[in-house]
Scaffold this motif. Structure first.
Motif, PDB file in Angstrom:
ATOM      1  N   ALA A  90      -5.064  93.744  93.893  1.00 24.28           N
ATOM      2  CA  ALA A  90      -4.915  94.775  92.872  1.00 24.28           C
ATOM      3  C   ALA A  90      -4.881  94.114  91.493  1.00 24.28           C
ATOM      4  O   ALA A  90      -4.316  93.036  91.328  1.00 24.28           O
ATOM      5  CB  ALA A  90      -3.620  95.542  93.102  1.00 24.28           C
ATOM      6  N   SER A  91      -5.511  94.751  90.523  1.00 24.79           N
ATOM      7  CA  SER A  91      -5.488  94.215  89.162  1.00 24.79           C
ATOM      8  C   SER A  91      -4.344  94.820  88.374  1.00 24.79           C
ATOM      9  O   SER A  91      -4.214  96.041  88.295  1.00 24.79           O
ATOM     10  CB  SER A  91      -6.810  94.520  88.460  1.00 24.79           C
ATOM     11  N   ILE A  92      -3.508  93.967  87.808  1.00 25.37           N
ATOM     12  CA  ILE A  92      -2.388  94.478  87.018  1.00 25.37           C
ATOM     13  C   ILE A  92      -2.733  94.552  85.543  1.00 25.37           C
ATOM     14  O   ILE A  92      -1.885  94.752  84.688  1.00 25.37           O
ATOM     15  CB  ILE A  92      -1.120  93.616  87.221  1.00 25.37           C
ATOM     16  N   GLY A  93      -4.030  94.362  85.211  1.00 23.94           N
ATOM     17  CA  GLY A  93      -4.458  94.480  83.825  1.00 23.94           C
ATOM     18  C   GLY A  93      -4.425  93.140  83.110  1.00 23.94           C
ATOM     19  O   GLY A  93      -4.215  92.097  83.728  1.00 23.94           O
ATOM     20  N   TYR A  94      -4.625  93.189  81.822  1.00 24.65           N
ATOM     21  CA  TYR A  94      -4.666  91.973  81.030  1.00 24.65           C
ATOM     22  C   TYR A  94      -3.260  91.387  80.916  1.00 24.65           C
ATOM     23  O   TYR A  94      -2.280  92.116  80.741  1.00 24.65           O
ATOM     24  CB  TYR A  94      -5.234  92.268  79.644  1.00 24.65           C
ATOM     25  N   ALA A  97      -0.838  92.562  78.366  1.00 20.71           N
ATOM     26  CA  ALA A  97      -0.613  94.010  78.247  1.00 20.71           C
ATOM     27  C   ALA A  97      -0.262  94.576  79.615  1.00 20.71           C
ATOM     28  O   ALA A  97      -0.888  95.508  80.099  1.00 20.71           O
ATOM     29  CB  ALA A  97      -1.858  94.689  77.673  1.00 20.71           C
ATOM     30  N   SER A  99       1.843  96.443  82.673  1.00 17.91           N
ATOM     31  CA  SER A  99       2.612  97.675  82.803  1.00 17.91           C
ATOM     32  C   SER A  99       3.743  97.431  83.792  1.00 17.91           C
ATOM     33  O   SER A  99       3.506  96.998  84.920  1.00 17.91           O
ATOM     34  CB  SER A  99       1.700  98.798  83.294  1.00 17.91           C
ATOM     35  N   ALA A 100       4.970  97.686  83.357  1.00 11.15           N
ATOM     36  CA  ALA A 100       6.126  97.393  84.208  1.00 11.15           C
ATOM     37  C   ALA A 100       6.049  98.176  85.519  1.00 11.15           C
ATOM     38  O   ALA A 100       6.202  97.626  86.602  1.00 11.15           O
ATOM     39  CB  ALA A 100       7.412  97.716  83.464  1.00 11.15           C
ATOM     40  N   GLY A 102       3.458  99.498  86.904  1.00 11.50           N
ATOM     41  CA  GLY A 102       2.323  99.049  87.688  1.00 11.50           C
ATOM     42  C   GLY A 102       2.669  97.834  88.530  1.00 11.50           C
ATOM     43  O   GLY A 102       2.345  97.770  89.717  1.00 11.50           O
TER      44      GLY A 102
ATOM     45  N   PRO B 329      -2.644  99.692  89.153  1.00 13.92           N
ATOM     46  CA  PRO B 329      -1.373  99.400  88.490  1.00 13.92           C
ATOM     47  C   PRO B 329      -1.491  98.817  87.070  1.00 13.92           C
ATOM     48  O   PRO B 329      -0.469  98.492  86.496  1.00 13.92           O
ATOM     49  CB  PRO B 329      -0.725  98.390  89.432  1.00 13.92           C
ATOM     50  N   ALA B 330      -2.691  98.685  86.540  1.00 11.75           N
ATOM     51  CA  ALA B 330      -2.793  98.276  85.146  1.00 11.75           C
ATOM     52  C   ALA B 330      -2.648  99.517  84.266  1.00 11.75           C
ATOM     53  O   ALA B 330      -2.403 100.610  84.770  1.00 11.75           O
ATOM     54  CB  ALA B 330      -4.117  97.588  84.893  1.00 11.75           C
TER      55      ALA B 330
END
Lengths: 318, 359
Positions: A90-94, A97, A99-100, A102, B329-330
């Motif tokens: 799963a990608s938790i983004g950059y 930046a 997300s708690a 997430g 979850p991002a």
């Protein structure tokens, strides 16, 4: 007033304007007042790190190198090596930046984050949530990389393999240092990050490019500049690089040596006479993980093509 | 005859307004409920309800654990912050449009956003360096406090420039606002140039806005600034209605024009400063929402201001749901979502401008 703000406004068919706006404010105040004072909750999460979230490409890379990929449940978008990471997890983004919620949704038993992971609010929410979180300092020196590997391994419960990987990396760096000492001259290198609109963005001192050039035995001609900054055409001519180093697929899509050295800024540099443009994979070159000594060796071979730089002997070890 | 027609018209308009009020309040509540119920962590609706009611009744068993933490410490403050920030941005937009009698006015016009942006850039880029010699470690509070002060200071400068002999010229303020905005933009650009890779990325994400940092602490700072502004709206509504006739006419009607202007600017500076400091720069809410409300219920500020508050809160909470869920979850930066909703709508407004934009 407790919790009864909804009927209070809805019941009346024609609220007075003042009351109406006051009600909005008061209802917000009421909700905040009811829930705020003691909403802080802490909870300990299971201690075995079998669900690891990696925030930072180098952390993912080390975990994969240690064979711990099955324990990773989430990675950030900078985790592009190995290529499976972003595809399988799963990608938790950059990484800056995050997300708690997430991250929490992945039920991590351990979050390993590089020092720059953020934003600070998300990080503090995570620790408030009882998520076990470790920060790994970013260090571009051989010693820093080795201790980074050991720290990640220890956290993930693989201290011994990590120690071996760190020792192997250190050994490779030592070998690289011997190769570097064997160089008779030092070539002048300019790292070009991008060539947007003919504006040349270069890697100055305290940049990852500066560090890798140094490890490869080159001289960074942009060291008067701090970090990644634009450099004027005249300054490039003045800097007189012997080699121009780029990341593959950066700058304009078709930056061939011909195109590059036709540009006025580059046409009169020593690099132009030999069309010395080196393009390397950006993550490999600037990742500063366990592959850093190999990348530096490859860069050294590209900077000194006539010196016949041998491959690192230790690289044969699986 | 004529008076009956007029009465029917007024009654029709009132009915329409009440309908709009009802719909919007319901929509806002519905979105808030969805926002508390939905997120990256899957929690069954009945469990969310149980946790929320346990918070009120004080059943400690339900307040332990991950779900309670997510609902009470992440989602709830986030939704409340969204409501407050959305309301304050939209009301500020309505106040500015009324004050400047210009449909294109937005809260940024009085220099709050540019000043806050400059101060935030300065804390991001120079904060480490300024505090390097001292024992103080860069506290997380420095950025919001800096942004808030920056917004207030630039508004104050603008107000002083535009005020001569106790009278504030809104035209001067508008022009000076553009000039100061450009200056702040240039200085922010200079700071961006001085920044390193990391700081540049921080700057970028800050300027895109996010409710991600919501916490009770943040809320306890923002609410005391924004709520009085929302409560003070009725004081301004009549005055802004009078100002629609023109400044001199409003003065002849006996309205305290200068006091209205000063109060409106002060409220906007405080509320937008607090919003920007807590959630970064979130575009388009301030300009789009008041227009939408005006199209629905007309330009009477007594209704426009409170409805803009509800509308702004609705848009922001709705946009935040999208931002949180789309790439979970991002998370997407909130400014991207509000602008993606706001910009097409704004274009549509411009196309209808000749008929609909009677402020």
């Amino acid at each position: 007033m407790r919790g009864r703000f909804i009927p209070a406004t809805a019941r009346r068919s024609r609220p007075d304007r003042r009351e109406f706006s006051a009600a909005i404010g008061l209802s917000l105040l009421a909700v905040a007042g009811l829930v705020a004072p003691s909403a802080v909750i802490t909870r300990a999460v299971a201690q075995t790190p079998d669900r690891i979230v990696a925030a930072g490409g180098v952390i993912t890379e080390v975990l994969y190198a240690l064979g711990l990929q099955d324990r990773i449940v989430g990675v950030d978008t900078t985790s592009q090596f190995p290529i499976d990471a972003l595809r399988d997890k799963a990608s938790i983004g950059y990484v800056r930046a995050l997300s708690a919620e997430g991250v929490i949704s992945l039920k991590p038993s351990l979050v390993i984050a590089i020092q720059s992971a953020g934003p600070p609010d998300a990080i503090s929410l995570l620790s408030e949530a009882g998520v076990k979180l470790a920060r790994i300092p970013e260090d571009l020196t051989p010693e820093g990389i080795a201790s980074k590997i050991e720290a990640i391994g220890t956290l993930a419960g693989a201290a011994e393999p990590a120690r071996r990987l760190a020792a192997q990396t250190t050994e490779r760096f030592d070998e690289l240092a011997r190769l570097r000492d064997g160089l008779r001259t030092r070539r002048r290198v300019l790292f070009v990050l991008s060539l947007q609109n003919g504006r040349v963005m270069v890697g100055g001192r305290n940049s990852t490019a500066d560090a890798i050039i140094g490890l490869a035995g080159g001289i960074n001609v942009a060291s008067a500049i701090e970090g990644y900054k634009p450099m004027t055409d005249e300054a490039i001519i003045e800097a007189a690089p012997d080699i121009v180093l780029m990341m593959r697929n950066s700058g304009s899509p078709n930056t061939t040596p011909d195109v590059m050295f036709a540009m006025p800024a580059f046409s009169s540099t020593p690099a132009a006479s030999r069309k010395a443009l080196v393009a390397m994979d950006g993550l490999y070159l600037l990742g500063f993980g366990p592959r850093a000594p190999l990348a530096a060796r490859d860069l050294m071979a590209a900077i000194y093509p006539d010196a016949a730089i041998p491959p690192l002997k230790t690289a044969a070890i699986p | 005859m004529a008076s009956a027609a007029l009465a029917a018209f007024v009654a029709g308009r009132r009915r329409r307004a009440m309908l709009a009020v009802g719909c919007l309040v319901l929509l806002c509540l519905a979105l808030a409920v969805i926002a508390i119920g939905q997120g990256a962590v899957a929690i069954a609706p009945q469990r969310v309800v149980a946790i929320l009611s346990a918070r009120l009744t004080g059943d400690p068993a339900l307040l332990e654990g991950r779900d309670a933490l997510v609902v009470l410490n992440i989602r709830l403050p986030r939704v409340l912050l969204g409501l407050l920030v959305g309301a304050s941005l939209a009301v500020s937009g309505a106040l500015m449009q009324g004050l400047f009698r210009n449909p294109l006015a937005d809260p940024g016009l009085v220099g709050v956003s540019s000043g806050a942006g400059l101060a935030a850039a300065a804390t991001i880029v120079l904060g480490d360096r300024l505090l390097a010699g001292t024992a103080i470690k860069l506290p997380f509070a420095l950025l919001p406090v800096g942004a808030f002060c920056g917004g207030l200071i630039s508004t104050l400068i603008l107000y002083l420039i535009a005020t001569r002999q106790g009278r504030t010229s809104v035209a001067t303020m508008l022009l000076a606002g553009v000039a100061l905005g450009a200056l702040a933009g240039a200085l922010t650009g200079l700071l961006a140039y001085l920044s390193d890779d990391r700081q540049l990325r921080d700057l970028t994400f800050w300027s895109l806005g996010s409710l991600g940092g919501a916490s009770w602490t943040k809320l306890s700072v923002v609410a005391p600034i924004v709520l009085p502004m929302l409560l003070a709206m009725p004081l301004l509504a009549r005055g802004l209605n009078g100002l629609m006739l023109g400044e001199a006419e409003a003065w002849h009607l006996g309205l305290p024009v200068q006091r209205i202007k000063a109060l409106a600017i002060l409220l906007v500076a405080l509320a937008v400063g607090a919003s920007v400091a807590s959630a970064g720069v979130i575009g388009f809410v301030g300009i789009v929402v008041p227009h939408l409300i005006r199209l629905a219920i007309g330009p009477d500020h007594r209704l426009l201001l409170p409805l803009a508050a509800v509308g702004g809160a609705t848009l922001l909470v709705g946009a935040d749901i999208v931002a949180r869920l789309m790439v979970a979850p991002a998370e997407l930066p909130l400014g991207i979502v509000t602008a993606a909703i706001g910009a097409p709508f704004f274009l549509w407004l411009l196309l209808r401008r000749s008929t609909a934009l009677d402020v």
